[in-house]
Design a protein around this motif. Structure first.
Motif, PDB file in Angstrom:
ATOM      1  N   ALA A  34     -22.499  90.614  11.163  1.00  0.00           N
ATOM      2  CA  ALA A  34     -21.960  92.065  12.081  1.00  0.00           C
ATOM      3  C   ALA A  34     -21.947  92.044  12.302  1.00  0.00           C
ATOM      4  O   ALA A  34     -20.511  92.450  13.074  1.00  0.00           O
ATOM      5  CB  ALA A  34     -23.048  93.055  11.711  1.00  0.00           C
ATOM      6  N   ALA A  35     -22.280  91.124  13.517  1.00  0.00           N
ATOM      7  CA  ALA A  35     -21.242  90.617  14.811  1.00  0.00           C
ATOM      8  C   ALA A  35     -19.978  89.950  14.698  1.00  0.00           C
ATOM      9  O   ALA A  35     -18.444  90.752  15.649  1.00  0.00           O
ATOM     10  CB  ALA A  35     -22.086  90.326  15.938  1.00  0.00           C
ATOM     11  N   ALA A  36     -19.576  89.410  14.357  1.00  0.00           N
ATOM     12  CA  ALA A  36     -18.416  88.546  13.964  1.00  0.00           C
ATOM     13  C   ALA A  36     -17.468  89.632  12.745  1.00  0.00           C
ATOM     14  O   ALA A  36     -16.272  89.302  13.218  1.00  0.00           O
ATOM     15  CB  ALA A  36     -19.048  86.778  12.599  1.00  0.00           C
ATOM     16  N   ILE A  37     -17.855  90.335  12.055  1.00  0.00           N
ATOM     17  CA  ILE A  37     -16.780  91.187  11.618  1.00  0.00           C
ATOM     18  C   ILE A  37     -16.837  92.062  12.577  1.00  0.00           C
ATOM     19  O   ILE A  37     -14.984  92.693  13.066  1.00  0.00           O
ATOM     20  CB  ILE A  37     -17.824  92.586  10.631  1.00  0.00           C
ATOM     21  CG1 ILE A  37     -17.860  91.437   9.105  1.00  0.00           C
ATOM     22  CG2 ILE A  37     -16.602  93.479   9.906  1.00  0.00           C
ATOM     23  CD1 ILE A  37     -18.795  91.871   8.472  1.00  0.00           C
ATOM     24  N   ALA A  38     -17.370  92.574  13.480  1.00  0.00           N
ATOM     25  CA  ALA A  38     -16.671  93.341  14.550  1.00  0.00           C
ATOM     26  C   ALA A  38     -15.767  92.854  15.693  1.00  0.00           C
ATOM     27  O   ALA A  38     -14.934  93.604  15.966  1.00  0.00           O
ATOM     28  CB  ALA A  38     -18.230  94.350  15.326  1.00  0.00           C
ATOM     29  N   ASN A  39     -15.781  91.547  16.064  1.00  0.00           N
ATOM     30  CA  ASN A  39     -15.612  90.712  16.694  1.00  0.00           C
ATOM     31  C   ASN A  39     -14.514  90.778  16.796  1.00  0.00           C
ATOM     32  O   ASN A  39     -13.638  90.594  17.694  1.00  0.00           O
ATOM     33  CB  ASN A  39     -16.183  89.601  17.556  1.00  0.00           C
ATOM     34  CG  ASN A  39     -17.872  89.809  18.327  1.00  0.00           C
ATOM     35  OD1 ASN A  39     -17.923  91.555  18.847  1.00  0.00           O
ATOM     36  ND2 ASN A  39     -18.574  89.279  18.285  1.00  0.00           N
ATOM     37  N   ASN A  40     -14.324  90.278  14.913  1.00  0.00           N
ATOM     38  CA  ASN A  40     -12.581  89.474  14.773  1.00  0.00           C
ATOM     39  C   ASN A  40     -12.039  90.734  14.241  1.00  0.00           C
ATOM     40  O   ASN A  40     -10.929  91.061  13.460  1.00  0.00           O
ATOM     41  CB  ASN A  40     -13.331  88.708  13.372  1.00  0.00           C
ATOM     42  CG  ASN A  40     -13.569  87.434  14.026  1.00  0.00           C
ATOM     43  OD1 ASN A  40     -13.604  86.802  15.682  1.00  0.00           O
ATOM     44  ND2 ASN A  40     -14.496  86.100  13.538  1.00  0.00           N
ATOM     45  N   ALA A  77     -21.418  81.649   6.814  1.00  0.00           N
ATOM     46  CA  ALA A  77     -21.049  79.842   8.270  1.00  0.00           C
ATOM     47  C   ALA A  77     -19.866  79.552   8.507  1.00  0.00           C
ATOM     48  O   ALA A  77     -18.767  79.560   9.392  1.00  0.00           O
ATOM     49  CB  ALA A  77     -22.233  79.233   7.617  1.00  0.00           C
ATOM     50  N   ALA A  78     -19.694  79.623   7.532  1.00  0.00           N
ATOM     51  CA  ALA A  78     -18.113  78.460   6.612  1.00  0.00           C
ATOM     52  C   ALA A  78     -16.620  80.117   7.315  1.00  0.00           C
ATOM     53  O   ALA A  78     -15.552  79.906   8.662  1.00  0.00           O
ATOM     54  CB  ALA A  78     -17.864  77.746   5.882  1.00  0.00           C
ATOM     55  N   LYS A  79     -16.432  81.154   6.112  1.00  0.00           N
ATOM     56  CA  LYS A  79     -15.724  81.498   6.785  1.00  0.00           C
ATOM     57  C   LYS A  79     -15.773  82.674   7.964  1.00  0.00           C
ATOM     58  O   LYS A  79     -14.256  83.160   8.862  1.00  0.00           O
ATOM     59  CB  LYS A  79     -16.257  83.033   5.695  1.00  0.00           C
ATOM     60  CG  LYS A  79     -16.093  82.371   3.812  1.00  0.00           C
ATOM     61  CD  LYS A  79     -14.445  81.402   3.732  1.00  0.00           C
ATOM     62  CE  LYS A  79     -15.000  81.669   2.575  1.00  0.00           C
ATOM     63  NZ  LYS A  79     -12.899  80.861   1.759  1.00  0.00           N
ATOM     64  N   LEU A  80     -16.363  82.754   8.642  1.00  0.00           N
ATOM     65  CA  LEU A  80     -16.810  83.554  10.187  1.00  0.00           C
ATOM     66  C   LEU A  80     -17.298  82.351  11.341  1.00  0.00           C
ATOM     67  O   LEU A  80     -17.173  83.034  12.484  1.00  0.00           O
ATOM     68  CB  LEU A  80     -17.801  84.237   9.891  1.00  0.00           C
ATOM     69  CG  LEU A  80     -17.383  85.617   8.808  1.00  0.00           C
ATOM     70  CD1 LEU A  80     -19.260  86.799   8.334  1.00  0.00           C
ATOM     71  CD2 LEU A  80     -16.801  85.960   9.121  1.00  0.00           C
ATOM     72  N   GLU A  81     -17.508  80.990  10.893  1.00  0.00           N
ATOM     73  CA  GLU A  81     -17.668  80.032  12.129  1.00  0.00           C
ATOM     74  C   GLU A  81     -19.041  80.710  12.574  1.00  0.00           C
ATOM     75  O   GLU A  81     -19.250  81.127  14.135  1.00  0.00           O
ATOM     76  CB  GLU A  81     -16.608  80.449  12.816  1.00  0.00           C
ATOM     77  CG  GLU A  81     -14.842  79.670  12.106  1.00  0.00           C
ATOM     78  CD  GLU A  81     -13.845  79.498  12.554  1.00  0.00           C
ATOM     79  OE1 GLU A  81     -14.046  80.178  14.035  1.00  0.00           O
ATOM     80  OE2 GLU A  81     -13.197  78.768  12.473  1.00  0.00           O
ATOM     81  N   VAL A  82     -20.033  80.779  11.642  1.00  0.00           N
ATOM     82  CA  VAL A  82     -21.211  81.552  12.831  1.00  0.00           C
ATOM     83  C   VAL A  82     -22.106  80.632  12.279  1.00  0.00           C
ATOM     84  O   VAL A  82     -22.046  79.617  10.497  1.00  0.00           O
ATOM     85  CB  VAL A  82     -21.604  83.063  12.444  1.00  0.00           C
ATOM     86  CG1 VAL A  82     -20.506  83.687  12.829  1.00  0.00           C
ATOM     87  CG2 VAL A  82     -22.250  83.236  11.497  1.00  0.00           C
ATOM     88  N   LEU A  83     -22.975  79.613  12.597  1.00  0.00           N
ATOM     89  CA  LEU A  83     -24.536  79.176  12.581  1.00  0.00           C
ATOM     90  C   LEU A  83     -25.755  79.607  12.273  1.00  0.00           C
ATOM     91  O   LEU A  83     -25.850  80.463  13.518  1.00  0.00           O
ATOM     92  CB  LEU A  83     -24.147  77.510  13.437  1.00  0.00           C
ATOM     93  CG  LEU A  83     -23.167  76.895  13.352  1.00  0.00           C
ATOM     94  CD1 LEU A  83     -22.349  76.122  13.671  1.00  0.00           C
ATOM     95  CD2 LEU A  83     -23.636  76.187  11.288  1.00  0.00           C
ATOM     96  N   PRO A  84     -26.425  79.328  11.796  1.00  0.00           N
ATOM     97  CA  PRO A  84     -27.430  80.052  11.514  1.00  0.00           C
ATOM     98  C   PRO A  84     -28.606  79.430  12.737  1.00  0.00           C
ATOM     99  O   PRO A  84     -28.269  77.978  12.822  1.00  0.00           O
ATOM    100  CB  PRO A  84     -28.507  80.390  10.295  1.00  0.00           C
ATOM    101  CG  PRO A  84     -27.790  79.292   9.965  1.00  0.00           C
ATOM    102  CD  PRO A  84     -26.174  79.018  10.153  1.00  0.00           C
ATOM    103  N   GLU A  85     -29.858  80.730  13.899  1.00  0.00           N
ATOM    104  CA  GLU A  85     -30.297  79.270  14.520  1.00  0.00           C
ATOM    105  C   GLU A  85     -31.225  79.048  13.601  1.00  0.00           C
ATOM    106  O   GLU A  85     -32.043  78.887  12.984  1.00  0.00           O
ATOM    107  CB  GLU A  85     -30.709  80.829  15.495  1.00  0.00           C
ATOM    108  CG  GLU A  85     -30.297  81.734  15.838  1.00  0.00           C
ATOM    109  CD  GLU A  85     -29.924  81.872  16.843  1.00  0.00           C
ATOM    110  OE1 GLU A  85     -31.676  82.718  17.379  1.00  0.00           O
ATOM    111  OE2 GLU A  85     -29.526  82.993  17.994  1.00  0.00           O
TER     112      GLU A  85
END
Length: 85
Positions: A34-40, A77-85
């Motif tokens: 959700a944050a990646a969607i908003a930030n990007n 994670a790959a598409k949005l370049e986010v990694l789970p903690e």
């Protein structure tokens, strides 16, 4: 539950750490997505297209009404370049 069902008794008393970890991972990746969607400046539709899923599925993910599979977690994670903690 049977009296000698030690696994069921243990799970009832202690919970299932694997399920708890997966639940935490689902919530974390949904928040990061959700944050990646908003930030990007992406939309849920953009993410649905990128992951080749129905946009309604994205809504369910982001509101916590549906759990992620490990495959989807990896794809997000790959598409949005986010990694789970």
């Amino acid at each position: 539950m049977e009296e000698n069902d030690f696994v069921a008794i243990w799970l009832e008393e202690t919970g299932n750490p694997a399920i708890e970890r997966l639940s935490q991972l689902n919530l974390a990746i949904a928040a990061k997505a959700a944050a990646a969607i908003a930030n990007n400046e992406l939309t849920e539709q953009d993410l649905a297209i990128a992951l080749d899923v129905n946009p309604d599925e994205i809504k369910r993910w982001l509101t916590g009404r549906h759990t992620f599979s490990m495959t989807i977690i990896t794809e997000i994670a790959a598409k949005l370049e986010v990694l789970p903690e």
